[in-house]
Design a protein around this motif. Structure first.
Motif, PDB file in Angstrom:
ATOM      1  N   ILE A  87       0.826  -1.208   0.000  1.00 50.13           N
ATOM      2  CA  ILE A  87       0.000   0.000   0.000  1.00 50.13           C
ATOM      3  C   ILE A  87       0.860   1.257   0.000  1.00 50.13           C
ATOM      4  CG2 ILE A  87      -1.621   1.334   1.416  1.00 50.13           C
ATOM      5  CD1 ILE A  87      -2.909  -1.380   2.143  1.00 50.13           C
ATOM      6  N   LEU A  88       1.969   1.218   0.732  1.00 50.58           N
ATOM      7  CA  LEU A  88       2.884   2.366   0.723  1.00 50.58           C
ATOM      8  C   LEU A  88       3.439   2.606  -0.680  1.00 50.58           C
ATOM      9  CD1 LEU A  88       4.852   1.844   4.064  1.00 50.58           C
ATOM     10  CD2 LEU A  88       3.251   3.697   3.531  1.00 50.58           C
ATOM     11  N   LYS A  89       3.781   1.530  -1.376  1.00 52.00           N
ATOM     12  CA  LYS A  89       4.300   1.662  -2.737  1.00 52.00           C
ATOM     13  C   LYS A  89       3.219   2.171  -3.690  1.00 52.00           C
ATOM     14  CE  LYS A  89       8.532   0.404  -2.063  1.00 52.00           C
ATOM     15  NZ  LYS A  89       9.622   1.402  -2.236  1.00 52.00           N
ATOM     16  N   LEU A  90       1.987   1.705  -3.503  1.00 54.79           N
ATOM     17  CA  LEU A  90       0.887   2.203  -4.331  1.00 54.79           C
ATOM     18  C   LEU A  90       0.643   3.689  -4.073  1.00 54.79           C
ATOM     19  CD1 LEU A  90      -1.770  -0.680  -4.157  1.00 54.79           C
ATOM     20  CD2 LEU A  90      -0.425   0.008  -6.147  1.00 54.79           C
ATOM     21  N   LYS A  91       0.758   4.089  -2.805  1.00 53.60           N
ATOM     22  CA  LYS A  91       0.562   5.497  -2.463  1.00 53.60           C
ATOM     23  C   LYS A  91       1.614   6.356  -3.165  1.00 53.60           C
ATOM     24  CE  LYS A  91      -0.877   6.298   1.628  1.00 53.60           C
ATOM     25  NZ  LYS A  91      -0.997   6.467   3.100  1.00 53.60           N
TER      26      LYS A  91
END
Length: 388
Positions: free
Chosen positions: A375-379
């Motif tokens: 999710i951090l990478k998607l953000k």
């Protein structure tokens, strides 16, 4: 051509029904077949019906269903038909019991824990109830060399009930490398009057020497109408949700049934919420609640991300609405697609999803940690920052 009456229980695959009908009529079978196709397409169900006819007392006519051989196959206890499949080795320090019947006959039979035997018996029971059903083990399964050595020893023995023997090996790609090299000798020089049927979801992972000695047959995706008819006879599903499940399963009956058992639309809805938050730029985006379930749900989670990203990309590039996987939430997706800056971001999101999923399963990582990282990478991706 021989009328394969037992194949009435097989959905689709008309080209294979015709092929085996001709082969039985001429009594001209290959010694080894490799059934290739996605999970849940009916490879095991088809192999079982081929073995039923091959071992029937009325061979080469279709399996009569009334002789001792056919009755034994129906009970799952035919001594001349062995079904071998990958299994997890639970409590490997315990080596008390054999998990396959033929190991009882082997001089140095492979022994495993009672917990392992319980898992294997549960697999057999589920497959006997529904040969299309996909059963996932919690731990990674494989086919060890000890089992293959036992199988080779068993094949040297004379048939007990029929005049022939048949062996079905499921998910050959999960056979241990050393075991595959040993099994190659059996495929190269099988005992007389022995039929070998292998199945795989990925023939690229199989030894080329084994593959070259088999007649390779491909199982085609089923028609949506066939899967819809089967599922509606078992379940009460909204038509749009049913269409979503079938498209998500890529026309695999077994996978569609599995998605229904897991209520995959609930997992998908969790993922939609996460992606909506990311697209709206929310600073704190919690992982999907379904992550606490683990196991096969992890696979469903990553699939759900891919389904959503794929549909958003499709909408952003002018694709037709009737090609959407998530057809039951079409309006929601159209609203989300407007918030995507450019289609290229979605392509990168799909690549990232596949990479994180592969690392999770290959390295046996913690699911919560993997999703937080994901999710951090998607953000970063949706905010325009470069990801590594």
């Amino acid at each position: 051509m021989v009328e394969m009456s037992h194949f009435d229980n097989i959905y689709g695959q008309d080209h294979l029904k015709k092929l085996f009908g001709c082969a039985f009529e001429r009594d001209h079978l290959s010694h080894a077949y490799l059934f290739e196709g996605k999970k849940g397409m009916g490879k095991y169900a088809f192999a079982l019906e081929v073995a039923r006819t091959y071992l029937c007392e009325d061979y080469p006519n279709p399996g009569c269903g009334a002789c001792r051989s056919c009755a034994a196959i129906e009970r799952g206890s035919h001594p001349d038909l062995q079904v071998v499949f990958p299994f997890p080795n639970l409590k490997p320090e315990s080596r008390k019991v054999p998990v396959f019947p033929f190991s009882h006959l082997a001089k140095n039979g492979a022994r495993y824990s009672e917990e392992t035997l319980k898992e294997v018996e549960q697999f057999r029971s589920s497959k006997r109830e529904d040969p299309y059903r996909i059963i996932d083990f919690e731990k990674k399964p494989n086919l060890p060399i000890e089992v293959i050595k036992d199988l080779r020893a068993y094949l040297k023995l004379k048939p007990q009930l029929s005049r022939r023997k048949a062996v079905i090996v499921l998910e050959l790609e999960l056979m241990a490398h050393l075991a595959a090299n040993v099994f190659l000798k059996t495929v190269e020089e099988p005992p007389p009057d022995t039929l070998i049927i292998l199945t795989t979801c990925n023939s690229g992972m199989i030894l080329s020497t084994i593959k070259s000695r088999c007649q390779v047959l491909h199982f085609a995706p089923l028609d949506e109408e066939i899967i819809a008819s089967v599922l509606t006879s078992r379940l009460d599903l909204d038509p749009l949700r049913l269409s979503f499940v079938i498209r998500a399963a890529d026309c695999s009956l077994g996978l569609a049934e599995k998605f229904c058992r897991h209520r995959v639309w609930e997992i998908r809805d969790e993922v939609v919420g996460v992606i909506s938050d990311l697209l709206s730029g929310q600073r704190h985006t919690p992982p999907p609640q379904a992550s606490v379930l683990g196991g096969s749900t992890a696979e469903n989670l990553f699939c759900a991300f891919l389904w959503i990203f794929r549909d958003l990309y499709f909408l952003r590039t002018g694709g037709e609405d009737n090609r959407l996987i998530n057809c039951d939430i079409e309006d929601k997706l159209k609203g989300m697609a407007v918030a995507v800056a450019k289609p290229g971001v979605l392509e990168e999101a799909m690549t990232l999803t596949a990479r994180v999923e592969e690392r999770y399963f290959t390295l046996n990582l913690d699911l919560e940690f993997s999703l937080l990282y994901f999710i951090l990478k998607l953000k970063d991706l949706f905010s325009g920052r470069v990801i590594e």
